[in-house]
Design a protein around this motif. Sequence first.
Motif, short mmCIF file in Angstrom:
data_model
loop_
_atom_site.label_atom_id
_atom_site.label_comp_id
_atom_site.label_asym_id
_atom_site.label_seq_id
_atom_site.Cartn_x
_atom_site.Cartn_y
_atom_site.Cartn_z
N ILE A 148 28.91 22.28 -8.25
CA ILE A 148 28.28 23.47 -7.69
C ILE A 148 26.78 23.42 -7.93
N SER A 149 26.00 23.74 -6.90
CA SER A 149 24.55 23.86 -7.03
C SER A 149 24.09 24.98 -6.10
N PHE A 150 22.83 25.36 -6.23
CA PHE A 150 22.30 26.37 -5.30
C PHE A 150 20.84 26.07 -4.99
N LYS A 151 20.38 26.65 -3.90
CA LYS A 151 18.99 26.47 -3.46
C LYS A 151 18.41 27.81 -3.05
N LEU A 152 17.13 28.01 -3.41
CA LEU A 152 16.36 29.17 -2.99
C LEU A 152 15.04 28.67 -2.41
N GLU A 153 14.65 29.21 -1.26
CA GLU A 153 13.40 28.80 -0.63
C GLU A 153 12.72 30.01 -0.01
N THR A 160 22.06 23.10 -17.81
CA THR A 160 22.11 22.00 -16.86
C THR A 160 21.56 22.41 -15.50
N LEU A 161 21.94 23.60 -15.06
CA LEU A 161 21.45 24.09 -13.78
C LEU A 161 19.92 24.14 -13.75
N ILE A 162 19.33 24.54 -14.87
CA ILE A 162 17.88 24.68 -14.94
C ILE A 162 17.20 23.35 -15.25
N SER A 163 17.70 22.63 -16.25
CA SER A 163 17.01 21.41 -16.70
C SER A 163 17.03 20.31 -15.65
N GLU A 164 18.04 20.26 -14.81
CA GLU A 164 18.13 19.24 -13.78
C GLU A 164 17.65 19.76 -12.42
N SER A 165 17.00 20.89 -12.42
CA SER A 165 16.54 21.48 -11.18
C SER A 165 15.23 20.83 -10.71
N LYS A 166 14.88 21.10 -9.47
CA LYS A 166 13.62 20.63 -8.89
C LYS A 166 12.92 21.80 -8.20
N THR A 167 11.63 21.87 -8.38
CA THR A 167 10.81 22.89 -7.72
C THR A 167 9.73 22.19 -6.90
N ASN A 168 9.66 22.52 -5.63
CA ASN A 168 8.68 21.91 -4.73
C ASN A 168 7.81 22.99 -4.10
N VAL A 169 6.55 22.65 -3.91
CA VAL A 169 5.60 23.55 -3.26
C VAL A 169 5.01 22.82 -2.06
N ASN A 170 4.93 23.52 -0.94
CA ASN A 170 4.41 22.91 0.28
C ASN A 170 3.46 23.89 0.97
N LEU A 176 -1.68 29.69 7.76
CA LEU A 176 -1.25 28.95 6.57
C LEU A 176 0.18 29.33 6.25
N ARG A 177 1.04 28.31 6.16
CA ARG A 177 2.41 28.53 5.67
C ARG A 177 2.51 28.00 4.25
N SER A 178 2.97 28.85 3.35
CA SER A 178 3.19 28.47 1.95
C SER A 178 4.68 28.52 1.68
N ARG A 179 5.21 27.45 1.10
CA ARG A 179 6.67 27.36 0.86
C ARG A 179 6.94 26.97 -0.58
N LEU A 180 7.84 27.70 -1.20
CA LEU A 180 8.31 27.42 -2.56
C LEU A 180 9.81 27.19 -2.51
N THR A 181 10.24 26.01 -2.99
CA THR A 181 11.66 25.64 -2.92
C THR A 181 12.19 25.31 -4.31
N PHE A 182 13.28 25.95 -4.69
CA PHE A 182 13.95 25.68 -5.97
C PHE A 182 15.36 25.17 -5.69
N THR A 183 15.66 23.97 -6.20
CA THR A 183 16.99 23.39 -6.08
C THR A 183 17.55 23.18 -7.47
N SER A 184 18.66 23.80 -7.75
CA SER A 184 19.23 23.75 -9.10
C SER A 184 19.87 22.40 -9.38
#
Length: 398
Positions: free
Chosen positions: A76-81, A30-40, A62-70
């Motif tokens: 409970i959820s977590f975020k990594l950016e 569930t943590l993985i399948s319902e997660s979102k990954t964004n690139v900016n 240039l700023r490159s950003r990778l965001t993972f939201t579980s």
Amino acid sequence: MKTSLKLFATTAIASAFATPAIASESALDTLISESKTNVNFRYRYEGVSQDGIDEDAVANTLRSRLTFTSGTVNNISFKLEMDDSRPISSADYNSAVNGNTEYPVVADPKGTDLNQAYVQYKKDSFAAIAGRQRILLDDQRFVGGVGWRQNEQTYDGLSFKYSSDAFTGSYSYVNNVNRIFGPNGSSAQAADWRGDVHLVNGTYSINKEHKLTGFIYSMDFDNAASASNDTFGVRYVGNFGITKLTASYASQSEAGDNPASYTADYFLADAAVKLSKLSLNAGYEVLGSDEGNKGFITPLATLHKWQGWSDKFLGTPASGIKDIYAGVSGKAGPVKLSLTYHDFTSDYGSIDLGSEIDAVAVYPINKNVKTVLKYANYSADSHATDTSKVWFMVQLSL
């Protein structure tokens, strides 16, 4: 406190997998399948011409950003950016870290950093966050993320939030501020400010159109004693048809090992009027002074947003600042336009400091791509030197 933050995070993650109704394998799915990954990606050209410095600054970054939201399991959820910021051509500018002092400052140092990394528990009206996080309070005049710079300001700590129809409140404890000069920093501009920071903010909605906010910000920094302060304030926002009024007052004094002993006040009165095709705005902001010895400071603010985009008042002069400003904004087709004029004088002695004109055009090409053209021109009287800045930015979000 660091131990308690680790304990919170460990307990939160463990609880997500401990409920008998959800096997650990199912929870992980569930943590993985319902997660979102964004690139900016954000490219920016910044050019600076400043009297007193022979060379003009030219920064292509240039700023490159990778965001993972579980996904969420048992609330409970977590975020990594992760952020990476770097020049994409010659670094003909002073990043405040690279040592290129023959050029004006463009505070976008090269570096790769963990921008956010937190665990969140959220249920109904309550939320708790532990780890590295954004903290953006009100209009970011006192606590913000400095999102304009390529390396964002974030906070290591523990936050609690509660919201209902009538009241929204938050408390944050911060033991480390990750500043825009990170991850490496310099002797002049530290990458981190360590210490004990307590941020209390509460907003009561009198009704749909009128809100009253109270705040207490206590900052005690180990390696930035002159920025340590205790600030108490109130803020009012009211909508009167086409007119929006904002008023704020705060009182500040030294805290911790701050070598200064002072008391200074802050005032803001702002009026915005929305017409059919134009919006008008005018205001008066005062960062007061204790008889010319020490001015009111806002060390955690999104400073670029205030007192002109040329960034001539990132540190409050000892005599304080009075900023009288007026602006107009509107649209030309899909392009958003804004023009603002500032007149600066000192709070103590009413000395002319300078004036500034700021202009910006924002063109959202589509929902994923936005371009920005921005200009600032500061004319000095008794503070700093004449400076002009121009920016061109393209932002891509995926």
